[in-house]
Design an enzyme around this catalytic site. Structure first.
Site, PDB file in Angstrom:
ATOM      1  N   TYR A 164     -16.909   1.695  10.652  1.00 11.98           N
ATOM      2  CA  TYR A 164     -17.713   2.097   9.500  1.00 11.98           C
ATOM      3  C   TYR A 164     -17.989   0.914   8.571  1.00 11.98           C
ATOM      4  O   TYR A 164     -18.652   1.072   7.552  1.00 11.98           O
ATOM      5  CB  TYR A 164     -17.182   3.341   8.795  1.00 11.98           C
ATOM      6  CG  TYR A 164     -15.705   3.449   8.479  1.00 11.98           C
ATOM      7  CD1 TYR A 164     -14.959   2.382   8.020  1.00 11.98           C
ATOM      8  CD2 TYR A 164     -15.079   4.697   8.580  1.00 11.98           C
ATOM      9  CE1 TYR A 164     -13.622   2.526   7.696  1.00 11.98           C
ATOM     10  CE2 TYR A 164     -13.742   4.856   8.258  1.00 11.98           C
ATOM     11  CZ  TYR A 164     -13.014   3.758   7.822  1.00 11.98           C
ATOM     12  OH  TYR A 164     -11.689   3.907   7.484  1.00 11.98           O
ATOM     13  N   LYS A 179     -13.362  -2.512   4.762  1.00 18.77           N
ATOM     14  CA  LYS A 179     -13.496  -3.017   6.128  1.00 18.77           C
ATOM     15  C   LYS A 179     -14.795  -3.822   6.304  1.00 18.77           C
ATOM     16  O   LYS A 179     -14.853  -4.750   7.113  1.00 18.77           O
ATOM     17  CB  LYS A 179     -13.446  -1.868   7.140  1.00 18.77           C
ATOM     18  CG  LYS A 179     -12.077  -1.200   7.243  1.00 18.77           C
ATOM     19  CD  LYS A 179     -11.009  -2.106   7.846  1.00 18.77           C
ATOM     20  CE  LYS A 179      -9.764  -1.319   8.227  1.00 18.77           C
ATOM     21  NZ  LYS A 179      -8.680  -2.161   8.754  1.00 18.77           N
TER      22      LYS A 179
HETATM   23  C1  HXC Z   1      -6.731  11.237  -2.895  1.00 20.09           C
HETATM   24  C2  HXC Z   1      -4.963   9.763  -3.004  1.00 20.09           C
HETATM   25  C3  HXC Z   1      -4.477  10.219  -1.751  1.00 20.09           C
HETATM   26  C4  HXC Z   1      -5.218  11.249  -1.095  1.00 20.09           C
HETATM   27  C5  HXC Z   1      -3.159   8.675  -2.486  1.00 20.09           C
HETATM   28  N1  HXC Z   1      -4.107   8.819  -3.399  1.00 20.09           N
HETATM   29  N2  HXC Z   1      -3.357   9.523  -1.461  1.00 20.09           N
HETATM   30  N3  HXC Z   1      -6.076  10.259  -3.562  1.00 20.09           N
HETATM   31  N4  HXC Z   1      -6.333  11.717  -1.690  1.00 20.09           N
HETATM   32  N5  HXC Z   1      -4.840  11.736   0.069  1.00 20.09           N
HETATM   33  C6  HXC Z   1      -4.207   8.108  -4.661  1.00 20.09           C
HETATM   34  C7  HXC Z   1      -3.008   8.389  -5.563  1.00 20.09           C
HETATM   35  O1  HXC Z   1      -3.152   9.627  -6.242  1.00 20.09           O
HETATM   36  C8  HXC Z   1      -3.049   7.190  -6.499  1.00 20.09           C
HETATM   37  O2  HXC Z   1      -4.043   7.329  -7.467  1.00 20.09           O
HETATM   38  C9  HXC Z   1      -3.522   6.068  -5.585  1.00 20.09           C
HETATM   39  O3  HXC Z   1      -4.173   6.689  -4.463  1.00 20.09           O
HETATM   40  C10 HXC Z   1      -2.358   5.224  -5.072  1.00 20.09           C
HETATM   41  O4  HXC Z   1      -1.422   6.106  -4.471  1.00 20.09           O
HETATM   42  P1  HXC Z   1       0.119   5.690  -4.275  1.00 20.09           P
HETATM   43  O5  HXC Z   1       0.761   6.782  -3.480  1.00 20.09           O
HETATM   44  O6  HXC Z   1       0.720   5.328  -5.585  1.00 20.09           O
HETATM   45  O7  HXC Z   1      -0.044   4.341  -3.434  1.00 20.09           O
HETATM   46  P2  HXC Z   1       0.955   3.563  -2.513  1.00 20.09           P
HETATM   47  O8  HXC Z   1       2.366   4.085  -2.638  1.00 20.09           O
HETATM   48  O9  HXC Z   1       0.715   2.141  -2.752  1.00 20.09           O
HETATM   49  O10 HXC Z   1       0.498   3.995  -1.020  1.00 20.09           O
HETATM   50  C11 HXC Z   1      -0.700   3.571  -0.487  1.00 20.09           C
HETATM   51  C12 HXC Z   1      -1.399   4.716   0.246  1.00 20.09           C
HETATM   52  C13 HXC Z   1      -0.497   5.349   1.329  1.00 20.09           C
HETATM   53  C14 HXC Z   1      -2.677   4.140   0.839  1.00 20.09           C
HETATM   54  C15 HXC Z   1      -1.756   5.800  -0.731  1.00 20.09           C
HETATM   55  O11 HXC Z   1      -1.199   6.371   2.038  1.00 20.09           O
HETATM   56  C16 HXC Z   1      -0.033   4.341   2.339  1.00 20.09           C
HETATM   57  O12 HXC Z   1       0.962   3.677   2.125  1.00 20.09           O
HETATM   58  N6  HXC Z   1      -0.747   4.172   3.448  1.00 20.09           N
HETATM   59  C17 HXC Z   1      -0.415   3.164   4.498  1.00 20.09           C
HETATM   60  C18 HXC Z   1      -0.721   3.653   5.850  1.00 20.09           C
HETATM   61  C19 HXC Z   1      -2.184   4.022   6.030  1.00 20.09           C
HETATM   62  O13 HXC Z   1      -2.886   4.307   5.076  1.00 20.09           O
HETATM   63  N7  HXC Z   1      -2.619   4.049   7.271  1.00 20.09           N
HETATM   64  C20 HXC Z   1      -3.963   4.424   7.617  1.00 20.09           C
HETATM   65  C21 HXC Z   1      -4.580   3.347   8.386  1.00 20.09           C
HETATM   66  S1  HXC Z   1      -5.771   4.115   9.436  1.00 20.09           S
HETATM   67  P3  HXC Z   1      -3.698   7.833  -9.000  1.00 20.09           P
HETATM   68  O14 HXC Z   1      -5.026   7.831  -9.687  1.00 20.09           O
HETATM   69  O15 HXC Z   1      -3.109   9.222  -8.868  1.00 20.09           O
HETATM   70  O16 HXC Z   1      -2.718   6.839  -9.555  1.00 20.09           O
HETATM   71  C22 HXC Z   1      -7.295   3.459   9.114  1.00 20.09           C
HETATM   72  C23 HXC Z   1      -8.470   3.872   9.930  1.00 20.09           C
HETATM   73  C24 HXC Z   1      -8.395   5.256  10.495  1.00 20.09           C
HETATM   74  O17 HXC Z   1      -7.460   2.684   8.275  1.00 20.09           O
HETATM   75  C25 HXC Z   1      -9.743   5.682  11.005  1.00 20.09           C
HETATM   76  C26 HXC Z   1      -9.796   7.187  11.082  1.00 20.09           C
HETATM   77  C27 HXC Z   1      -9.920   7.738  12.449  1.00 20.09           C
HETATM   78  P1  NAP Z   2      -0.861   3.128  10.668  1.00 16.83           P
HETATM   79  O1  NAP Z   2       0.039   3.525  11.801  1.00 16.83           O
HETATM   80  O2  NAP Z   2      -0.902   3.981   9.459  1.00 16.83           O
HETATM   81  O3  NAP Z   2      -0.463   1.625  10.295  1.00 16.83           O
HETATM   82  C1  NAP Z   2      -0.724   1.021   9.089  1.00 16.83           C
HETATM   83  C2  NAP Z   2       0.351  -0.012   8.878  1.00 16.83           C
HETATM   84  O4  NAP Z   2       0.040  -0.795   7.734  1.00 16.83           O
HETATM   85  C3  NAP Z   2       1.725   0.599   8.661  1.00 16.83           C
HETATM   86  O5  NAP Z   2       2.642   0.084   9.599  1.00 16.83           O
HETATM   87  C4  NAP Z   2       2.101   0.169   7.256  1.00 16.83           C
HETATM   88  O6  NAP Z   2       3.490  -0.200   7.201  1.00 16.83           O
HETATM   89  C5  NAP Z   2       1.225  -1.051   7.038  1.00 16.83           C
HETATM   90  N1  NAP Z   2       0.905  -1.223   5.627  1.00 16.83           N
HETATM   91  C6  NAP Z   2       0.200  -0.374   4.848  1.00 16.83           C
HETATM   92  N2  NAP Z   2       0.132  -0.833   3.596  1.00 16.83           N
HETATM   93  C7  NAP Z   2       0.813  -2.013   3.586  1.00 16.83           C
HETATM   94  C8  NAP Z   2       1.093  -2.954   2.574  1.00 16.83           C
HETATM   95  N3  NAP Z   2       0.673  -2.785   1.313  1.00 16.83           N
HETATM   96  N4  NAP Z   2       1.796  -4.061   2.912  1.00 16.83           N
HETATM   97  C9  NAP Z   2       2.245  -4.237   4.188  1.00 16.83           C
HETATM   98  N5  NAP Z   2       2.002  -3.375   5.177  1.00 16.83           N
HETATM   99  C10 NAP Z   2       1.297  -2.260   4.877  1.00 16.83           C
HETATM  100  O7  NAP Z   2      -2.375   2.977  11.156  1.00 16.83           O
HETATM  101  P2  NAP Z   2      -3.002   2.508  12.558  1.00 16.83           P
HETATM  102  O8  NAP Z   2      -3.828   3.642  13.057  1.00 16.83           O
HETATM  103  O9  NAP Z   2      -2.006   1.892  13.430  1.00 16.83           O
HETATM  104  O10 NAP Z   2      -4.016   1.413  12.031  1.00 16.83           O
HETATM  105  C11 NAP Z   2      -3.845   0.037  12.303  1.00 16.83           C
HETATM  106  C12 NAP Z   2      -5.139  -0.684  12.003  1.00 16.83           C
HETATM  107  O11 NAP Z   2      -6.186  -0.151  12.823  1.00 16.83           O
HETATM  108  C13 NAP Z   2      -5.619  -0.547  10.561  1.00 16.83           C
HETATM  109  O12 NAP Z   2      -6.213  -1.759  10.152  1.00 16.83           O
HETATM  110  C14 NAP Z   2      -6.654   0.548  10.653  1.00 16.83           C
HETATM  111  O13 NAP Z   2      -7.590   0.487   9.619  1.00 16.83           O
HETATM  112  C15 NAP Z   2      -7.281   0.234  12.016  1.00 16.83           C
HETATM  113  N6  NAP Z   2      -7.982   1.374  12.625  1.00 16.83           N
HETATM  114  C16 NAP Z   2      -7.277   2.364  13.248  1.00 16.83           C
HETATM  115  C17 NAP Z   2      -7.964   3.377  13.890  1.00 16.83           C
HETATM  116  C18 NAP Z   2      -7.255   4.451  14.669  1.00 16.83           C
HETATM  117  O14 NAP Z   2      -7.920   5.293  15.301  1.00 16.83           O
HETATM  118  N7  NAP Z   2      -5.942   4.495  14.679  1.00 16.83           N
HETATM  119  C19 NAP Z   2      -9.372   3.416  13.855  1.00 16.83           C
HETATM  120  C20 NAP Z   2     -10.047   2.400  13.193  1.00 16.83           C
HETATM  121  C21 NAP Z   2      -9.344   1.381  12.578  1.00 16.83           C
HETATM  122  P3  NAP Z   2       4.428   0.154   5.924  1.00 16.83           P
HETATM  123  O15 NAP Z   2       4.132   1.566   5.570  1.00 16.83           O
HETATM  124  O16 NAP Z   2       5.806  -0.081   6.490  1.00 16.83           O
HETATM  125  O17 NAP Z   2       4.056  -0.836   4.873  1.00 16.83           O
END
Ligand code: HXC
Ligand code: NAP
Length: 293
Positions: A164, A179
């Site tokens: 995207y 991204k």
């Molecule tokens: C709306 C949300 C939310 C949700 C968090 N927030 N989750 N808002 N819907 N589901 C808001 C919170 O309310 C807060 O805003 C702000 O985001 C920060 O949230 P925190 O929990 O304080 O942040 P933090 O502890 O730093 O955690 C970061 C995080 C968390 C992004 C929110 O989900 C995380 O750690 N994610 C890491 C793993 C991850 O996201 N993996 C996905 C990668 S997959 P306010 O205003 O309340 O302070 C990918 C591609 C997938 O990227 C493609 C799809 C197929």
């Molecule tokens: P995931 O399992 O949620 O992995 C995300 C990782 O990022 C976690 O291990 C998390 O570890 C680490 N991370 C998040 N915030 C961080 C921070 N502030 N500092 C250090 N580490 C942090 O997701 P995934 O599906 O494997 O995704 C991996 C990559 O692929 C991402 O870039 C995602 O955007 C991309 N992607 C995935 C998909 C899919 O279908 N899975 C599709 C498109 C793109 P901690 O929580 O331990 O920090």
């Protein structure tokens, strides 16, 4: 008659396209390699001889990544690091360098994401995702490159993106914008740093379901149809396939590839036409009622 057979499935886990030992003596630093795709990428580097450094925030993720690499008989170091914090990144590189030597490869895999209609997104939600996904990626790349500049050594960076970046991502405005920045950064840094021996590429996964996906992302996927039939490949990606692509991109066989973003998605993102399925708003997709401010 042409049968619908989809793209052939991936070879079994453990297979490799590159010669055994391609990464012997090399150090590969992967952010977010305790879960999902980062772990799968780190495993493929490890199978080919690399020593692995895993950097992320959560101890349970670091432990899971360590176990996965050790199970392959490879050496691994884990280091706690929030990639939003440049000092923590520097400290993580110090740990890596003291333990194994300056990393030869950096895989910027860590990212943040959750589905949310743009009008509901708080400023801090936007800031958090952009800070981790875009700023964190740049801070890690910068730290890696500066150390190589000083050492006079070459290196390779892979930034994990998402498709995207090109199309926009309804329901994921923060992540899609971040991204897009990550993809653009690949192109700039590859040109700036090529003369100093730093290769920079992007790697874009399509749909790669895995057990570590966050509850938010899994919930979003569950709201959509069966995953295989909506892909031109008639199947989703296997995490090891992304690992194979990463090990190729940073290998000696891909040295002249730089500034490129390789999409591994079975042609899914090109699948659009002027008569797409009827529009369903992000609010409806997520089962949210009308916006009430
Ligand atoms: C709306 C949300 C939310 C949700 C968090 N927030 N989750 N808002 N819907 N589901 C808001 C919170 O309310 C807060 O805003 C702000 O985001 C920060 O949230 P925190 O929990 O304080 O942040 P933090 O502890 O730093 O955690 C970061 C995080 C968390 C992004 C929110 O989900 C995380 O750690 N994610 C890491 C793993 C991850 O996201 N993996 C996905 C990668 S997959 P306010 O205003 O309340 O302070 C990918 C591609 C997938 O990227 C493609 C799809 C197929
Ligand atoms: P995931 O399992 O949620 O992995 C995300 C990782 O990022 C976690 O291990 C998390 O570890 C680490 N991370 C998040 N915030 C961080 C921070 N502030 N500092 C250090 N580490 C942090 O997701 P995934 O599906 O494997 O995704 C991996 C990559 O692929 C991402 O870039 C995602 O955007 C991309 N992607 C995935 C998909 C899919 O279908 N899975 C599709 C498109 C793109 P901690 O929580 O331990 O920090």
């Amino acid at each position: 008659m042409s049968e619908i057979i989809g793209l052939p499935d991936a070879p079994e886990m453990g297979a490799a396209a590159l010669p055994a030992g391609t990464y012997d003596g090399q150090v590969v630093f992967v952010t977010g390699a305790g879960t999902g795709l980062g772990k799968a990428i780190a495993q493929e580097f490890a199978r080919l001889g690399a020593k692995i450094v895993i950097a992320s925030r959560k101890p349970e993720h670091l432990e899971a990544g360590k176990e996965a690499i050790e199970a392959l008989g490879a050496e691994v170091l884990t280091v706690s690091c929030d990639i939003r914090e440049p000092e923590q990144i520097a400290a993580a590189f110090d740990v890596a360098t003291e333990g194994f030597g300056l990393p030869d490869v950096l895989v910027n895999n860590a990212a943040a994401n959750f589905p949310v209609p743009a009008e509901d997104m708080s400023p801090n939600a936007w800031r958090t995702v952009v800070d981790i996904t875009l700023n964190g990626t740049f801070f890690c790349a910068r730290e890696f490159a500066r150390r190589h500049f000083l050492a006079g050594t070459p290196g390779s960076i892979i930034n994990v993106g998402a498709s995207y970046a090109w199309t926009g991502g309804p329901g994921f405005a923060h992540s899609a914008a971040a991204k897009a920045g990550v993809k653009n950064m690949v192109e700039t840094l590859a040109v700036e740093w090529g003369p100093y021996g730093i290769q920079v590429n992007g790697l874009v996964p399509g749909l790669f379901p895995h057990e570590d996906m966050t509850a938010d992302i899994q919930g979003n996927l569950k709201r959509t149809n069966d995953k295989d039939v909506v892909q031109p490949a008639m199947r989703v990606g296997r995490p090891r396939e992304l690992g194979w692509a990463a090990t190729f991109l940073a290998s000696p066989y891909a040295r002249f590839i730089s500034g490129h973003t390789l999409v591994v998605d079975g042609a899914n993102w090109q699948r659009r036409s002027l008569t797409n399925p009827p529009v369903v708003t992000v609010r409806d997709q997520m089962g949210k009622g009308p916006f009430e401010g």
